[in-house]
Motif scaffolding. Sequence first.
Motif: not given
Length: 310
Positions: A3-11, A14-17, A43-50
């Motif tokens: 998670x830290x590598x994918x989203x180092x700034x936690x953006x 925050x978006x999911x929250x 939506x794009x992050x959900x697709x990428x996560x899957x």
Amino acid sequence: ANDAQIDPHGELAKLKKQFGAIFDSLARPFRVLPLSPAAATYAASDVWSVWAVHAHQWRQVCARGLGRAVLEASERRADEFRDGLRPRLLWDQMVAQIRAQRQAKKDAATRAAESAKSGAKSDAKSTVQSADKNGSKSGDKSGEKPKKKKGEKTMGVVSGPRCEDCGVAFSSGKQLEEHAKGKRHLQAAAAAAQKLPPPLLVECRAAPLDSTMVRSAFTRFGSIKKVKLIDASKADTGSGITGARDGIKGPDFANDKGGPWYALVVFKRSQEVAHAVGQKALYVGPNRVYVEAYTEAKSQKYWDKKMKGK
């Protein structure tokens, strides 16, 4: 770590929250087009996560013997969408519509080819008749058609006996006799004998019915006054599929709980109903459907209710 590598700034976190709160408030951010930048990113992050989960973890899941359980859970969750939609049902309906449209185009092309072939035969026949008349008038000594040469075969049109109730032709009288003893013919004959056209109940066991597709599939039998989708919970299916109740209000697909699905087709003439009942197999799009006409008593009740409504 991932998670830290994918989203180092936690953006993304925050978006999911942020969208979790939006969904909890029953808002529907994906119903408005164009999507906002935040909605598109979510939506794009959900697709990428899957994709990421599948690419990195699926082999491990299968190696541990959990593949089947995960697939079943995925199937259950496929139709759980917090934005209030039913994606699986809508997807199945869309696929059925596209298949029906393709089949309709194919059928139209076939009919056009058959029409052109029939027209060519008709023109050829007219030409021959005209030549015969002209030959007789312009001094043909006998005025008769040319004699057939020895050994020459005469081509004719094969025309077998036809059941007028069912609108079906047969190659022999024996086939017609056997047909006349069958349940399908008896139901068609009963429908044809009714003074008022009995409503036709259509049942599909494979997928939800769409009113436009139903009309398209049955219009070849005659003029249709109305197509109405029937809620499965309001249909009497104790004996075959006889007895759906009219006057049911609902969405464009009648039942989203696994079927079967029903529609009511009202023709202008009883003979048209009989022709539909008399067919060996019927399809709405790619799916097989089963039909049964209202009994005379139920049909009379249906039309009496319609007359009172006027």
